[in-house]
Design a protein around this motif. Structure first.
Motif, mmCIF file in Angstrom:
data_model
loop_
_atom_site.group_PDB
_atom_site.id
_atom_site.type_symbol
_atom_site.label_atom_id
_atom_site.label_comp_id
_atom_site.label_asym_id
_atom_site.label_seq_id
_atom_site.Cartn_x
_atom_site.Cartn_y
_atom_site.Cartn_z
ATOM 1 N N ARG A 118 0.831 -1.209 0.000
ATOM 2 C CA ARG A 118 0.000 0.000 0.000
ATOM 3 C C ARG A 118 0.869 1.263 0.000
ATOM 4 N N ALA A 120 2.200 4.560 -0.686
ATOM 5 C CA ALA A 120 1.520 5.593 -1.466
ATOM 6 C C ALA A 120 2.328 5.978 -2.702
ATOM 7 N N TYR A 123 1.618 3.513 -5.422
ATOM 8 C CA TYR A 123 0.302 3.783 -6.014
ATOM 9 C C TYR A 123 0.289 5.046 -6.864
ATOM 10 N N PHE A 241 -5.417 -0.701 7.236
ATOM 11 C CA PHE A 241 -4.205 -1.512 7.192
ATOM 12 C C PHE A 241 -3.466 -1.407 8.517
ATOM 13 N N MET B 678 -0.944 12.513 -0.835
ATOM 14 C CA MET B 678 -0.551 11.112 -0.987
ATOM 15 C C MET B 678 -1.633 10.137 -0.528
ATOM 16 N N GLU B 684 -6.886 5.445 2.945
ATOM 17 C CA GLU B 684 -5.899 6.032 3.845
ATOM 18 C C GLU B 684 -6.283 7.420 4.347
#
Lengths: 352, 754, 165
Positions: A118, A120, A123, A241, B678, B684
């Motif tokens: 995951r 960032a 991604y 997560f 981000m 997130e």
């Protein structure tokens, strides 16, 4: 999403042949792959849909008493399989602490083993990422990196493996059954994922066309069923997560630990087997002091990869807690909040 | 065409007397639980194409190349709208003729001023083709270093903050108050950028017919949107029909029409076909507003008895490099606590981000978490329980203006909230309480406040010969329940049973109802409805009283009362006549009258008008792992007259959850090098999930306010966040002894502090 | 390239010509089958607004390729009520005010139907909260959602016990 050829093979052989082509990717549930494709992180030319392959969605008892879990068994089905949850309760708890009920209903065992990080910067396709675009650099270094690795990372990559499922599995010496060009082979889960080194794009030992067909858990791994926990710290009570997580399995006799199987999640590019901790625990008394010593040993090689030194301490503390909970005994039922620090006992913690 | 929306009346409403004050279920409930409520993106006019934004990955610079050919080669792509290929606008994208006209990015140049800015629009036959077409543009840039963060640049004092308030306010001598204080605190708090993230991303379906424009889009202010669109396209506002019957949440982000919505209209004009443009979730982080981050320094002092001698609240916030919006974070310190000296001061920094805008409780939410924490620190420093401290420092009149409050039941909120929570016996010192499993337990509280605002709105009332009535107003239901609560006010005003009132809203061809914001919609439009109802009843009464065939003939000075579809003589209740009979005899199919709602300047000059509340929170914290869980929350609120207690409770609970989120969950994380966010997603960028929300309860404290407006309504849309965020933060301190000064509180903060 | 698939949607068999294998179940429902009750909140499996039942199981339809689900049976929010008669869960959502803006509501309801059918949560509010945590509600209607699901679970339990007795 890039256009792709859609191939639905009728057999494993056909699947492997179709997937060996450059730019091909296997599609199982797609809960991770489609997300990556929508973000432009993965742009396969061909999807080989394995979800209709026969025979990969069953849980079988092996002659030696272990279990063979087909790669297409859904996470939720595995977690709620009574025999499985009884034999490997920490794995079931880990499964149920991951993602959401909807995603667990779709996601497959095989897919989960291959879940991508995951990070960032992985991604974000405008960022440099050696894993996504080898040689481009790593923008996570010097970026927002408080969730990143503290063990086994390299200058080229500090991403972590996000799976909950894999953490207790790696502790229990799970074996991955792979079919590929050269036939069928078994690989220890611990050896499936690679540390980044200079080649973070090579995340596993799988080769082109290799298809995970099953996951095997041994009968020996059932010996820890009465003292097994998975614990996960996160910034939201559910659907988040792990910052760090820990799986602890103990076999106890007269307050003394015979054997321990311990692993950490969220700390490295792979589920992290803590053998140093296991060695210290074997034969030791199940005391807080010994748990702390084991945890310190597990993190002895850790170093921050950015703004994440706190994870080293946190990982030790969660391991201590997981060991304490495991030694207290596996709850009769998976807690209402699986793997939550607030789930000390089974059943509801708070009154509604 | 306005969609045919049938509202449910079920489950059966139980009413006792007045329509106002009844806990009716939502009238749009059945539509919402069956999937039939039409949101903007659900429409699909014939011939519709899909438009997808391509957005910038740099925060500052210019676009030097777009691979338009590659995008156009992708099967299904119809056109690519770029700065060199777009319909002309009648107005500059950066025109600003009033402070609440915000600049947009409408492909007028190759300049990039923040990450995620629109740089092209790809239009295609399918969503898949448009999406991939946008990816294939593979933009190249000439990038300049991004300037982000609260220290990106020299700060300056903004010309005004919020809705035009002075950036610096000084009352008394704060330096003297601090110098003479027995106890003092000086604390700095930081809050992050937050994004509204309504569950429904901004969406528009635009269809041109000559110079007439028809759009489906979620809007908290249709009339303002008409004006804005009319100006940009050079057409009269009345040529624009906006349908917005349902908003999938707004929270301020849909108050003003945004750049991407305008791009959808431009795309439809370019291709001459209806176009649908829906923002992807990641595209919600940039062009549709957000809450500014802040750094707030509070200096407080008290005398030996714990009475405040000074409050100084300084706030640094950001705005974009190209436009001006200044979160009035410190203004919350103006009204709550009595202090002989109060000083608030804002300074701002320009950064390479989208312009921050109004987000639920703009200023109040940001400021109150810092003020509540500082008050908690001050109370502890002076050795006083925080509840007692708040009560003893409660402002009897608005401290700076000296105005009396139009009503202020805050002390009752403190008392009732504390009693329900069980606050008594709370240890003063932190880290004193544990539960039976060893978790640290903490109790914290905060004070809620929000101004009782009124904007301007209109309504039209009709009475029909069949005995039914109608109320028409271009009001907006973004989930707060306007179409239920306002219908209750309408039924009350018309003297009819709710089932006999047709309530029409959510379309721009109805009377302008202003903006749904500032917690003022029910008060504003409710007042308009009330006045329209009174006006149409007056017309009806006039008809009856002048007709000698009516039993009400000559009621004259005695007057009449409207009730259940009949007019009754005030001095003789037995003499009455049905509306239908009055109209039928007069040969009228229907009569109508209009009403307006607006603030009363005389009352505003005389009184300070605010809603208040007290929030109490319990948290549990894992002593080793730092994970936090809110386990109980009680909010007691006084907000004038409550139109619908069921909906008000839901709004207040929702606000309290935003408070939890402010304290513990949400923050946008910007990469300091690229200026990109981000965590521009919902995995997130954490908002609370169901399991984060504890046992919560809301008390509404009775408050009669004869001054605030004719109905006595103050509004509850935003106040729930205030007080709640601080209560959670203070509870975390009380549990752990770690004073949170940076929000949201992270596990890392608690782990490293130990 | 054309692919044809067949789906049973709310009890009705539909033969569908897919012109593009990239189409997700969510976009198929919304853009081609005119079943717009299912909502797109994030398109990345992070919000739950697109929850539907596929072969009786709740999943995120945004992360499911239509082409891969040939032969599946799908239930969407449009298939929950029987004519004008609401499902008890729908009635409970209205009664408990388990929504405000309503945008996440179809997903919440489909998720709750899935949760009830999974049989793991029972009448335990904490298990319901955890089991419903895959559905974000930005308005914060969680208390009403939990109460609505709990009430239906309690009714189902009581009914079951009556039948056993």
């Amino acid at each position: 999403m890039k256009s792709f050829d859609y191939v639905r093979p009728a057999s494993i052989g056909e699947a492997i042949a179709a997937a060996r082509a450059p730019g091909a990717a296997y599609l199982a549930a797609g809960t991770n792959l489609l997300d990556l494709m929508k973000g432009g992180v993965s742009r396969p030319d061909r999807l080989v849909d394995v979800t209709h392959l026969p025979g990969l969605d069953t849980i079988e008892k092996l002659p030696d008493g272990g279990l063979r879990i087909g790669a297409l068994v859904r996470n939720a089905d595995l977690a709620h399989d009574a025999a499985f949850a009884k034999a490997y309760p920490a794995v079931a708890e880990a499964l149920l602490s991951g993602a959401s009920a909807q995603l667990r209903n779709a996601a497959t065992v095989g897919g989960n083993l291959l879940q991508r990080t995951r990070c960032a910067y992985f991604y974000d396709v405008a960022s440099a990422c050696n894993k996504r675009a080898p040689g481009s650099g790593c923008d996570a270094r010097g970026g927002d990196n408080d969730m990143h690795a503290v063990l086994g990372w390299s200058d080229g990559c500090i991403a972590t493996h996000p799976s909950d499922f894999c953490v207790p599995l790696v502790a229990l010496d799970a074996m991955v059954e792979i079919e590929g060009n050269g036939g069928r082979r078994q690989v220890r889960l611990e050896d499936l994922h690679r540390l980044p080194g200079a080649t973070p794009q090579q995340e596993t030992v799988l080769e082109a066309g290799d298809l995970i067909v099953a996951l095997n858990l041994s009968a020996e791994a059932c010996n820890f069923a009465s003292h097994a926990r998975y614990l996960k710290v996160r910034e939201r009570t559910s659907y988040a997560f792990a910052i760090v997580s820990a799986a602890a399995h103990l076999s106890l006799a007269n307050g003394r630990i015979e054997q321990a199987r311990v692993a950490l999640g969220g700390v490295a590019a792979k589920p992290w087997r803590a053998r140093e901790a296991e060695a210290l625990l074997a034969g030791a008394e199940a005391t807080a002091q010994n748990f702390r010593r084991a945890a310190e040993a597990a993190l002895a090689g850790a170093k921050p990869s950015g703004d994440n030194a706190f994870k080293i301490e946190l990982a030790q503390r969660i391991l201590v807690r997981a060991l304490a909970l495991a030694s207290a005994g596996t709850p009769e039922r998976i807690p209402a909040l699986p793997a939550s620090p607030f789930s000390i006992h089974s059943g509801a913690l708070h009154d509604a | 065409m306005t969609p045919d929306i049938r509202l449910n009346q079920a489950p059966a409403h139980q009413r006792h007397g007045s329509n106002i004050g009844q806990p009716l279920t939502r009238r749009d409930g059945i539509l919402k639980v069956t999937g039939k409520a039409p949101y903007a993106a659900d429409h699909h006019p014939k011939g519709m194409l899909y438009a997808v934004l391509a957005t910038s990955s740099i925060a500052r610079g210019r676009v030097t190349f777009l691979d338009i050919a590659a995008a156009k080669r992708h099967p299904g792509v119809v056109d690519v709208m770029t700065p060199s290929h777009k319909p002309a606008l009648a107005e500059d994208q950066d025109a600003k003729t009033n402070p609440f006209m915000f600049k947009m990015e409408l492909l007028q140049s190759d300049a990039v001023r923040y990450a995620n800015q629109a740089i092209a629009v790809v239009i295609a036959e399918t969503l898949e083709a448009a999406t991939e077409g946008a990816a294939l543009l593979a933009p190249q840039y000439q990038a300049l270093p991004a300037r982000v963060g609260l220290d990106a640049d020299e700060s300056f004092v903004p010309p005004a903050v919020g809705l035009g308030h002075p950036a610096i306010v000084e009352h008394g001598d704060t330096e003297a108050g601090l110098a003479n204080a027995t106890y003092a605190i000086d604390a700095t708090y930081e809050t992050p950028a937050q994004y509204h993230n309504p569950m429904e991303p901004h969406a528009i379906i635009a269809e041109w017919d000559g110079d007439k424009l028809s759009i489906d889009t979620p809007s908290q202010g249709m009339a303002m949107a008409q004006m804005r669109i009319g100006g940009l396209f050079g057409i009269p506002p009345e040529n624009i029909h906006i349908r917005s019957p349902f908003l999938g949440g707004g929270f301020g982000s849909k108050g003003l029409i945004s750049g991407p919505q305008i791009l959808g209209i431009m795309a439809a004009r370019l291709v001459g076909r209806p176009v649908k443009l829906v923002l992807r979730r990641d595209q919600m982080y940039g062009p549709v507003g957000h809450r500014s981050p802040s750094r707030q320094r509070l200096r407080l002092g008290t005398d030996a008895a714990g009475r405040l001698t000074a409050i100084e609240h300084q706030a640094r916030i950001v705005t974009s490099t190209f436009d001006d919006f200044y979160e009035p974070a410190a203004d919350v310190s103006h009204t709550l606590f009595a202090s002989p000296a109060i000083r608030t001061a804002h300074e701002a920094v320009r950064i390479d981000s989208g312009t921050p805008l109004f987000m639920r409780a703009p200023g109040e939410a940001t400021g109150s978490i810092a003020l509540d924490a500082a008050i908690d620190e001050m109370a502890f420093a002076s050795g006083v329980d925080p509840l007692e401290f708040r009560i003893s420092n409660d402002a009897p009149v608005e401290p700076i203006t000296g105005k009396p409050f139009s009503s202020k039941a805050l002390r009752e909120c403190y008392a009732q909230g504390a009693a329900r929570f069980g606050w008594a016996g709370r240890p003063l010192k932190p880290r004193q309480m544990r539960d039976d499993k060893g978790f640290l337990v903490g109790w914290g509280m905060g004070t809620a406040t929000f101004p009782a605002l009124m904007f301007a709105g209109n309504a039209r009332a009709l009475l029909r010969a069949d005995g039914t009535g109608a109320m028409e107003t271009g009001a907006h239901d973004m989930g707060q329940g306007a179409s239920t609560a306002l219908a209750q006010v309408a039924a009350e005003g018309l003297g009819l049973d709710l089932d006999r009132v047709e309530f029409k809203s959510g379309s721009s061809d109805l009377p302008d109802a202003g903006i749904a914001g500032g917690s003022a919609h029910t008060a504003t439009v409710g007042t308009a409805i009330h006045n329209a109802g009174a006006a149409v009843i007056a017309k009806l009464a006039d008809l009856a009283m002048r007709d000698e065939r009516s039993p009400l003939f000559g009621a004259g000075n005695a007057g009449v009362v409207a009730r259940n579809g009949r007019l009754h003589r005030r001095d003789d209740d037995a003499r009455s006549e049905a509306y239908a009979d009055i109209l039928t005899r007069a040969g009228l199919a229907e009569i109508e009258a209009s009403g307006t709602g607006a603030a009363d300047p005389a009352a505003q000059a005389e009184y300070a008008m605010h809603a208040h509340g007290a929030v109490f929170a319990e948290v549990k914290v894992d002593p080793d792992l730092g994970q936090i869980r809110v386990t109980r929350m009680i909010g007691a609120f006084a907000a004038g007259r409550i139109v619908n207690p069921k909906l008000v409770r839901s709004q207040l609970l929702g606000g309290m959850i935003w408070g939890v989120s402010f304290a513990l969950h949400e923050q946008a994380v910007t990469d300091g090098r690229s200026g990109r966010i981000m965590n521009a997603n919902l995995a997130e960028y954490h908002v609370p999930v169901n399991a984060d929300v504890p046992s919560m309860d809301v008390l509404t404290v009775h408050e009669h306010d004869p001054h605030v407006n004719a109905l006595g309504i103050k509004g509850v849309g935003e106040i729930g966040i205030t007080g709640s965020a601080g209560a959670v933060a203070n509870a975390v301190w009380h549990a752990t002894g770690v004073r949170p000064r940076r929000f949201p509180i992270r596990i890392s903060d608690l782990v490293t502090a130990r | 390239m054309n692919h044809s698939i067949s789906l049973t949607v709310n009890g009705v068999r539909r033969d569908i010509a897919l012109t593009d294998p990239r189409v997700t179940l969510l976009d198929l429902l919304r853009e081609q089958l005119d079943l717009t009750g299912t909502k797109k909140g994030c398109d990345r499996g992070q919000c739950g607004a697109c929850t539907i039942l596929v072969d009786g199981r709740r999943i995120n339809s945004c992360l499911a390729l239509a082409i891969s689900h040939d032969g599946a049976s799908i239930t969407t929010i449009e298939g929950v009520a029987r004519g004008d008669e609401l499902h008890p869960l729908q009635t409970a959502f209205i009664a408990h005010d388990g929504f405000q803006c309503g945008f996440c509501t179809p997903g919440q309801l489909m998720s709750a139907l899935g949760l009830i059918d999974e049989g793991q949560a029972g009448c335990d509010a904490e298990r319901i909260r955890e089991g419903m945590s895959g559905n974000l509600c930005r308005c914060g209607a969680y208390a009403g959602i939990t109460d609505a699901v709990l009430e239906v679970q309690q009714k189902l339990k009581a009914e079951k016990e009556r039948r056993v007795a």
